[in-house]
Design an enzyme around this catalytic site. Structure first.
Site, PDB file in Angstrom:
ATOM      1  N   ASP A  27      -1.013 -10.672  -3.331  1.00  0.00           N
ATOM      2  CA  ASP A  27      -1.863 -10.357  -2.183  1.00  0.00           C
ATOM      3  C   ASP A  27      -1.110 -10.742  -0.916  1.00  0.00           C
ATOM      4  O   ASP A  27      -0.441 -11.790  -0.892  1.00  0.00           O
ATOM      5  CB  ASP A  27      -3.170 -11.162  -2.298  1.00  0.00           C
ATOM      6  N   GLN A  57      -4.934  -3.763   6.037  1.00  0.00           N
ATOM      7  CA  GLN A  57      -6.310  -3.322   6.282  1.00  0.00           C
ATOM      8  C   GLN A  57      -6.088  -2.169   7.250  1.00  0.00           C
ATOM      9  O   GLN A  57      -5.825  -2.382   8.436  1.00  0.00           O
ATOM     10  CB  GLN A  57      -7.136  -4.460   6.893  1.00  0.00           C
ATOM     11  N   SER A 101       2.387   2.029  13.273  1.00  0.00           N
ATOM     12  CA  SER A 101       1.440   3.125  13.487  1.00  0.00           C
ATOM     13  C   SER A 101       1.436   3.588  14.938  1.00  0.00           C
ATOM     14  O   SER A 101       1.635   2.791  15.870  1.00  0.00           O
ATOM     15  CB  SER A 101       0.047   2.607  13.115  1.00  0.00           C
ATOM     16  N   GLU A 118      -1.102   4.078  16.444  1.00  0.00           N
ATOM     17  CA  GLU A 118      -2.218   3.353  17.076  1.00  0.00           C
ATOM     18  C   GLU A 118      -1.697   2.226  17.963  1.00  0.00           C
ATOM     19  O   GLU A 118      -2.418   1.713  18.818  1.00  0.00           O
ATOM     20  CB  GLU A 118      -3.167   2.787  16.015  1.00  0.00           C
ATOM     21  N   TYR A 139      -6.856  -3.215  14.902  1.00  0.00           N
ATOM     22  CA  TYR A 139      -5.841  -2.686  13.977  1.00  0.00           C
ATOM     23  C   TYR A 139      -4.540  -2.421  14.733  1.00  0.00           C
ATOM     24  O   TYR A 139      -3.455  -2.833  14.298  1.00  0.00           O
ATOM     25  CB  TYR A 139      -6.365  -1.389  13.337  1.00  0.00           C
ATOM     26  N   LYS A 193      -0.939  -4.244  14.128  1.00  0.00           N
ATOM     27  CA  LYS A 193       0.280  -3.478  13.806  1.00  0.00           C
ATOM     28  C   LYS A 193       1.369  -3.754  14.843  1.00  0.00           C
ATOM     29  O   LYS A 193       2.554  -3.773  14.505  1.00  0.00           O
ATOM     30  CB  LYS A 193      -0.036  -1.983  13.756  1.00  0.00           C
TER      31      LYS A 193
HETATM   32  P1  NAP Z   1      -4.195   2.974   2.532  1.00  0.00           P
HETATM   33  O1  NAP Z   1      -4.359   4.193   1.676  1.00  0.00           O
HETATM   34  O2  NAP Z   1      -5.389   2.432   3.213  1.00  0.00           O
HETATM   35  O3  NAP Z   1      -3.543   1.825   1.605  1.00  0.00           O
HETATM   36  C1  NAP Z   1      -3.541   0.492   2.016  1.00  0.00           C
HETATM   37  C2  NAP Z   1      -2.958  -0.337   0.887  1.00  0.00           C
HETATM   38  O4  NAP Z   1      -2.950  -1.716   1.280  1.00  0.00           O
HETATM   39  C3  NAP Z   1      -3.749  -0.265  -0.421  1.00  0.00           C
HETATM   40  O5  NAP Z   1      -2.834  -0.225  -1.498  1.00  0.00           O
HETATM   41  C4  NAP Z   1      -4.496  -1.588  -0.418  1.00  0.00           C
HETATM   42  O6  NAP Z   1      -4.848  -2.056  -1.694  1.00  0.00           O
HETATM   43  C5  NAP Z   1      -3.448  -2.484   0.187  1.00  0.00           C
HETATM   44  N1  NAP Z   1      -3.981  -3.759   0.659  1.00  0.00           N
HETATM   45  C6  NAP Z   1      -5.010  -3.971   1.518  1.00  0.00           C
HETATM   46  N2  NAP Z   1      -5.188  -5.285   1.706  1.00  0.00           N
HETATM   47  C7  NAP Z   1      -4.256  -5.920   0.942  1.00  0.00           C
HETATM   48  C8  NAP Z   1      -3.943  -7.288   0.702  1.00  0.00           C
HETATM   49  N3  NAP Z   1      -4.630  -8.276   1.284  1.00  0.00           N
HETATM   50  N4  NAP Z   1      -2.925  -7.576  -0.124  1.00  0.00           N
HETATM   51  C9  NAP Z   1      -2.218  -6.586  -0.738  1.00  0.00           C
HETATM   52  N5  NAP Z   1      -2.493  -5.269  -0.570  1.00  0.00           N
HETATM   53  C10 NAP Z   1      -3.492  -4.954   0.270  1.00  0.00           C
HETATM   54  O7  NAP Z   1      -3.080   3.227   3.661  1.00  0.00           O
HETATM   55  P2  NAP Z   1      -1.990   4.402   3.764  1.00  0.00           P
HETATM   56  O8  NAP Z   1      -2.607   5.563   4.442  1.00  0.00           O
HETATM   57  O9  NAP Z   1      -1.328   4.573   2.468  1.00  0.00           O
HETATM   58  O10 NAP Z   1      -0.987   3.761   4.809  1.00  0.00           O
HETATM   59  C11 NAP Z   1       0.114   2.970   4.401  1.00  0.00           C
HETATM   60  C12 NAP Z   1       0.524   2.056   5.525  1.00  0.00           C
HETATM   61  O11 NAP Z   1       0.917   2.836   6.664  1.00  0.00           O
HETATM   62  C13 NAP Z   1      -0.577   1.139   6.031  1.00  0.00           C
HETATM   63  O12 NAP Z   1       0.020  -0.068   6.444  1.00  0.00           O
HETATM   64  C14 NAP Z   1      -1.132   1.880   7.233  1.00  0.00           C
HETATM   65  O13 NAP Z   1      -1.750   0.987   8.137  1.00  0.00           O
HETATM   66  C15 NAP Z   1       0.128   2.492   7.784  1.00  0.00           C
HETATM   67  N6  NAP Z   1      -0.051   3.729   8.541  1.00  0.00           N
HETATM   68  C16 NAP Z   1      -0.779   4.740   7.996  1.00  0.00           C
HETATM   69  C17 NAP Z   1      -0.917   5.927   8.712  1.00  0.00           C
HETATM   70  C18 NAP Z   1      -1.700   7.088   8.151  1.00  0.00           C
HETATM   71  O14 NAP Z   1      -2.049   7.996   8.913  1.00  0.00           O
HETATM   72  N7  NAP Z   1      -1.962   7.124   6.850  1.00  0.00           N
HETATM   73  C19 NAP Z   1      -0.289   6.071   9.972  1.00  0.00           C
HETATM   74  C20 NAP Z   1       0.488   5.019  10.439  1.00  0.00           C
HETATM   75  C21 NAP Z   1       0.610   3.859   9.727  1.00  0.00           C
HETATM   76  P3  NAP Z   1      -6.264  -1.653  -2.424  1.00  0.00           P
HETATM   77  O15 NAP Z   1      -6.000  -0.324  -3.078  1.00  0.00           O
HETATM   78  O16 NAP Z   1      -6.482  -2.759  -3.366  1.00  0.00           O
HETATM   79  O17 NAP Z   1      -7.294  -1.556  -1.338  1.00  0.00           O
END
Ligand code: NAP
Length: 322
Positions: free
Chosen positions: A59, A84, A126, A128, A150, A154
């Site tokens: 974690d 998160q 991000s 954001e 958030y 980030k």
């Molecule tokens: P996501 O689908 O929400 O996945 C988040 C991941 O983080 C999940 O595997 C979740 O595990 C894990 N997690 C949450 N809290 C945790 C903790 N305390 N310890 C260990 N793991 C934890 O996000 P995504 O869309 O794949 O995005 C990937 C990354 O890129 C994130 O950091 C996000 O903020 C960043 N990002 C995303 C976007 C976008 O548009 N998608 C854009 C820019 C940046 P669980 O499955 O157990 O919940």
């Protein structure tokens, strides 16, 4: 025999983690992923990869578990995708968001510094972080003015990643990715909420779709294109920061229009405004400039906006069909 190149992915159970793991495995990499304990199961995006990836308990809140995981994996590449990641939740749980998304990145960098300091690390930043930006298109040197807990978390993680590169000489790359979506997007995110609603309304399983501000514009790409860019960033010998974006911006309303058109429905008959869904502070428009990634990584998105919406709706129609 030579050991295969090895990657360690935090957030492997998330949207990007599942695409990245798939791509790395298909290129001959060994993949380890960090999975946090869940009482109700969080492996649905990885079902097709079970047996091919090595899952390690841990974690981002627990430094010891991260040190142990990095020690076990001994990775060449570390991708910190865990967070998160839902902006709306970050106002309701700002402290948890800071603990996971900001300090979690610090814990992971520390774990790598202690257990595998020569690994290359990717930090998932991000758009954001830009928040309300004066620039028409945001680039690597555009100042940050985040508008949510958030975005602030980030921004901390981004600056710390750069700091570990500069102060510890570690190979740390900070990506700045604009919104990217797919059929594996969590159902709480607006794009997936829309694609699910279009499918469900078409099938007679839902009556209306409630949305907040539909004038908000984002630069939306396909997640599988963006995870290719993460890997390309780490394969480059010089660690730097990169914006990944399509360069186009579309409104939530455009997304709704395309999604409902894909199932032959007129969205105006089904969409309702819900003021409770408005954010305390909004970012009216984001649009990225990925020229640096194009020139230095040869990266280009392959899936356009219309094709992205269509593929999400098709996948939800299939999932929701009786
Ligand atoms: P996501 O689908 O929400 O996945 C988040 C991941 O983080 C999940 O595997 C979740 O595990 C894990 N997690 C949450 N809290 C945790 C903790 N305390 N310890 C260990 N793991 C934890 O996000 P995504 O869309 O794949 O995005 C990937 C990354 O890129 C994130 O950091 C996000 O903020 C960043 N990002 C995303 C976007 C976008 O548009 N998608 C854009 C820019 C940046 P669980 O499955 O157990 O919940």
């Amino acid at each position: 025999m030579r050991r295969p190149k090895t990657a360690f992915i935090t957030g492997i159970t998330g949207q990007d983690g599942s695409f990245l793991a798939e791509q790395l495995l298909n290129s001959g990499w060994q993949v380890f992923g960090l999975v946090r304990r869940s009482a109700s199961g969080n492996l649905w995006r990885l079902e097709h990869l079970i047996g091919r990836v090595v899952l390690l308990d841990g974690d981002l809140l627990d430094l010891g578990s991260l040190v142990q995981a990095v020690t076990t994996a001994q990775p060449d590449h570390v991708y910190n995708l865990a967070a998160q990641s839902f902006v709306a939740t970050s106002w309701k749980q700002p402290l948890l968001t800071g603990e996971v998304t900001a300090l979690g990145a610090a814990r992971l960098l520390e774990a790598v510094r202690i257990a595998r300091p020569d690994a290359r690390v990717y930090q998932a930043g991000s758009s954001e972080m830009f928040g309300t930006s004066e620039a028409d298109q945001q680039r690597e040197d555009t100042p940050f003015h985040p508008r949510s807990p958030y975005g602030v978390a980030k921004a901390y993680a981004h600056h710390l990643a750069v700091n570990y590169r500069e102060s510890h000489g570690m190979h740390v790359v900070a990506g700045i990715l604009f919104n990217h979506e797919s059929e594996r997007r969590g159902p709480e995110f607006v794009t997936r909420k829309i694609s699910m609603a279009a499918a469900r309304i078409k099938l007679g399983r839902q009556k209306v779709l409630k949305l907040g501000d539909v004038t908000v514009r984002r630069d939306w790409g396909f997640a599988g294109d963006y995870t290719r860019a993460m890997h390309a960033m780490l394969c480059r010998d010089q660690p730097e920061d990169y914006v990944i974006a399509t360069g186009e911006s579309w409104s939530v309303s455009d997304f709704v229009d395309r999604a409902f058109s894909a199932v032959g429905l007129d969205h105006r008959l089904y969409v309702e405004h819900d003021p409770s869904l408005l954010r305390p502070a909004e970012i009216p428009v984001l649009r990225g400039d990925a020229s640096k990634a194009r020139e230095e990584l040869g990266w280009r998105p392959k899936v356009c906006f219309d094709a992205l919406v269509e593929r999400m709706v098709r996948a939800d129609l299939k999932r929701e069909a009786p």
